[in-house]
Design an enzyme around this catalytic site. Structure first.
Site, PDB file in Angstrom:
ATOM      1  N   SER A  57      51.789  27.049  12.999  1.00 38.51           N
ATOM      2  CA  SER A  57      53.139  26.548  12.749  1.00 38.51           C
ATOM      3  C   SER A  57      54.022  27.709  12.325  1.00 38.51           C
ATOM      4  O   SER A  57      53.656  28.499  11.457  1.00 38.51           O
ATOM      5  CB  SER A  57      53.097  25.511  11.631  1.00 38.51           C
ATOM      6  OG  SER A  57      54.384  25.380  11.058  1.00 38.51           O
TER       7      SER A  57
ATOM      8  N   HIS B  62      53.165  25.755  17.244  1.00 39.40           N
ATOM      9  CA  HIS B  62      53.578  24.464  16.674  1.00 39.40           C
ATOM     10  C   HIS B  62      54.966  24.638  16.049  1.00 39.40           C
ATOM     11  O   HIS B  62      55.153  25.448  15.148  1.00 39.40           O
ATOM     12  CB  HIS B  62      52.536  24.077  15.626  1.00 39.40           C
ATOM     13  CG  HIS B  62      52.745  22.777  14.940  1.00 39.40           C
ATOM     14  ND1 HIS B  62      52.265  21.574  15.419  1.00 39.40           N
ATOM     15  CD2 HIS B  62      53.365  22.470  13.775  1.00 39.40           C
ATOM     16  CE1 HIS B  62      52.563  20.600  14.588  1.00 39.40           C
ATOM     17  NE2 HIS B  62      53.258  21.109  13.578  1.00 39.40           N
TER      18      HIS B  62
ATOM     19  N   ASP C 226      57.938  22.851  14.035  1.00 41.76           N
ATOM     20  CA  ASP C 226      58.250  21.708  13.170  1.00 41.76           C
ATOM     21  C   ASP C 226      59.747  21.424  13.185  1.00 41.76           C
ATOM     22  O   ASP C 226      60.543  22.214  12.706  1.00 41.76           O
ATOM     23  CB  ASP C 226      57.786  22.005  11.742  1.00 41.76           C
ATOM     24  CG  ASP C 226      56.273  22.017  11.631  1.00 41.76           C
ATOM     25  OD1 ASP C 226      55.655  20.983  11.962  1.00 41.76           O
ATOM     26  OD2 ASP C 226      55.714  23.053  11.234  1.00 41.76           O
TER      27      ASP C 226
ATOM     28  N   MET D 282      62.601  19.078  11.759  1.00 41.12           N
ATOM     29  CA  MET D 282      62.864  18.154  10.633  1.00 41.12           C
ATOM     30  C   MET D 282      64.356  17.887  10.555  1.00 41.12           C
ATOM     31  O   MET D 282      65.159  18.800  10.745  1.00 41.12           O
ATOM     32  CB  MET D 282      62.392  18.783   9.323  1.00 41.12           C
ATOM     33  CG  MET D 282      60.942  19.239   9.346  1.00 41.12           C
ATOM     34  SD  MET D 282      60.445  19.818   7.726  1.00 41.12           S
ATOM     35  CE  MET D 282      58.812  20.478   8.081  1.00 41.12           C
TER      36      MET D 282
ATOM     37  N   HIS E 183      56.559  19.248  16.975  1.00 39.65           N
ATOM     38  CA  HIS E 183      56.206  18.195  15.998  1.00 39.65           C
ATOM     39  C   HIS E 183      57.512  17.658  15.431  1.00 39.65           C
ATOM     40  O   HIS E 183      58.147  18.308  14.601  1.00 39.65           O
ATOM     41  CB  HIS E 183      55.308  18.794  14.895  1.00 39.65           C
ATOM     42  CG  HIS E 183      54.953  17.817  13.815  1.00 39.65           C
ATOM     43  ND1 HIS E 183      54.403  18.193  12.602  1.00 39.65           N
ATOM     44  CD2 HIS E 183      55.054  16.457  13.756  1.00 39.65           C
ATOM     45  CE1 HIS E 183      54.194  17.120  11.852  1.00 39.65           C
ATOM     46  NE2 HIS E 183      54.590  16.057  12.523  1.00 39.65           N
TER      47      HIS E 183
ATOM     48  N   MET F  20      59.523  15.578  13.172  1.00 42.18           N
ATOM     49  CA  MET F  20      59.585  14.785  11.929  1.00 42.18           C
ATOM     50  C   MET F  20      61.029  14.324  11.795  1.00 42.18           C
ATOM     51  O   MET F  20      61.799  14.809  10.955  1.00 42.18           O
ATOM     52  CB  MET F  20      59.131  15.658  10.751  1.00 42.18           C
ATOM     53  CG  MET F  20      57.624  15.879  10.740  1.00 42.18           C
ATOM     54  SD  MET F  20      57.136  17.319   9.785  1.00 42.18           S
ATOM     55  CE  MET F  20      57.405  18.596  11.003  1.00 42.18           C
TER      56      MET F  20
ATOM     57  N   MET G  49      48.205  13.741   9.935  1.00 39.43           N
ATOM     58  CA  MET G  49      48.778  14.628   8.914  1.00 39.43           C
ATOM     59  C   MET G  49      47.842  14.679   7.707  1.00 39.43           C
ATOM     60  O   MET G  49      47.396  13.627   7.227  1.00 39.43           O
ATOM     61  CB  MET G  49      50.140  14.113   8.447  1.00 39.43           C
ATOM     62  CG  MET G  49      51.268  14.192   9.464  1.00 39.43           C
ATOM     63  SD  MET G  49      51.671  15.841  10.040  1.00 39.43           S
ATOM     64  CE  MET G  49      52.061  16.700   8.517  1.00 39.43           C
TER      65      MET G  49
ATOM     66  N   ASP H 284      47.170  18.644  10.672  1.00 41.35           N
ATOM     67  CA  ASP H 284      48.312  19.472  10.273  1.00 41.35           C
ATOM     68  C   ASP H 284      48.561  19.295   8.777  1.00 41.35           C
ATOM     69  O   ASP H 284      48.818  18.178   8.314  1.00 41.35           O
ATOM     70  CB  ASP H 284      49.546  19.032  11.088  1.00 41.35           C
ATOM     71  CG  ASP H 284      50.796  19.837  10.781  1.00 41.35           C
ATOM     72  OD1 ASP H 284      50.711  20.861  10.084  1.00 41.35           O
ATOM     73  OD2 ASP H 284      51.873  19.425  11.263  1.00 41.35           O
TER      74      ASP H 284
HETATM   75  C1  DX5 Z   1      54.502  20.106   7.367  1.00 42.67           C
HETATM   76  C2  DX5 Z   1      54.471  20.620   8.766  1.00 42.67           C
HETATM   77  C3  DX5 Z   1      53.363  21.567   8.996  1.00 42.67           C
HETATM   78  C4  DX5 Z   1      53.408  22.807   8.130  1.00 42.67           C
HETATM   79  C5  DX5 Z   1      52.016  23.249   7.899  1.00 42.67           C
HETATM   80  O1  DX5 Z   1      55.282  18.985   7.283  1.00 42.67           O
HETATM   81  O2  DX5 Z   1      54.339  19.579   9.705  1.00 42.67           O
HETATM   82  O3  DX5 Z   1      53.237  21.920  10.356  1.00 42.67           O
HETATM   83  O4  DX5 Z   1      54.128  23.862   8.683  1.00 42.67           O
HETATM   84  O5  DX5 Z   1      52.020  24.273   6.991  1.00 42.67           O
HETATM   85  P1  DX5 Z   1      50.722  24.637   6.157  1.00 42.67           P
HETATM   86  O6  DX5 Z   1      49.651  25.047   7.135  1.00 42.67           O
HETATM   87  O7  DX5 Z   1      51.152  25.743   5.289  1.00 42.67           O
HETATM   88  O8  DX5 Z   1      50.338  23.405   5.390  1.00 42.67           O
HETATM   89 ZN    ZN Z   2      53.778  20.191  11.756  1.00 40.73          ZN
END
Ligand code: DX5
Ligand code: ZN
Length: 220
Positions: free
Chosen positions: A8, A31, A33, A35, A64, A66, A135, A173
């Site tokens: 990520s 990956h 993220d 948000m 991903h 969110m 998750m 994840d």
């Molecule tokens: C959290 C994200 C993850 C995050 C993981 O909501 O979806 O992808 O970046 O980071 P680590 O590996 O540090 O938990």
């Molecule tokens: Zn993620």
């Protein structure tokens, strides 16, 4: 397909996204993220940045999402070059229709479950998915502690996938590191997201290879 590592970039230097991705050539996927400050209390990036990154790397992108209302927004990530698009079960109004739409647009369709969301209610739609994301932290931030309470769900998901004779990848994840990856692999995960573990390592690409080796060793 075997074990895959999908770092990520949430904890990378976001002002140099393409350079950061170039530092981890051993990655199977990147990956990303997304948000929206509604589904999770954090805001990252959207389609324009995603599309630019897709053009800047040959490693496939794993989006991903969110975000609220993925039914409306997720297909655009497939159009923007995502090889895989993950929406959250808790946010989707019509997950079956959305998964079909993602596949029709040429992306792998994936659905994510937050830690408190059960898998059994989704058992009948696993055939609509190319990947299921369990998750292992509450989504929203990198660097959180791995939640062991999710391990039985990973095991249960693997059982359901095998019993149905499906080839659905099982991704984890959140808090995945050299310390926790064996537990996930042992429970049946085969695609591993790692953010802080990779980007806080002195040699991020070596960490990607180490994580993969450790997960592979767990499977024997
Ligand atoms: C959290 C994200 C993850 C995050 C993981 O909501 O979806 O992808 O970046 O980071 P680590 O590996 O540090 O938990
Ligand atoms: Zn993620």
């Amino acid at each position: 397909m075997g074990i895959q590592i999908t770092p990520s970039v949430l904890n990378a230097d976001l002002s140099r996204l393409a350079d950061e991705v170039a530092r981890i050539p051993s990655s199977d996927w990147i990956h990303v993220d997304v948000m929206d400050n509604h589904f999770v209390p954090n805001l990252t990036l959207g389609i324009p940045v995603f599309e630019s990154l897709a053009k800047a790397t040959t490693t496939p992108l794993d989006a991903h999402l969110m975000i609220a209302d993925p039914d409306r927004w997720a297909p655009a990530y497939a159009e923007a070059g995502a090889g895989s698009v993950t929406f959250h079960a808790e946010a989707a109004a019509a997950p079956v229709r959305l998964a079909r739409e993602l596949r029709a647009k040429g992306a792998r369709a994936s659905m994510a479950l937050k830690p408190a969301t059960g898998i059994d209610q989704y058992a009948d739609m696993l055939g609509e998915l190319d990947m299921l994301l369990i998750m292992t932290v509450e989504p929203g931030f990198g660097g959180q502690k791995f939640l062991d309470l999710c391990l039985p769900k990973i095991r249960r998901a693997r059982e359901l996938i095998s019993a149905a004779g499906l080839e659905v990848w099982l991704q984890v994840d959140g808090g995945v590191s050299l310390e926790t990856i064996e537990r996930c692999a042992d429970a049946g995960a085969d695609v591993f997201v790692a953010g802080s573990a990779v980007f806080s390592a002195e040699d991020p690409d070596a960490m990607v290879r180490e994580l993969k080796a450790k997960a592979e060793a767990t499977l024997g």
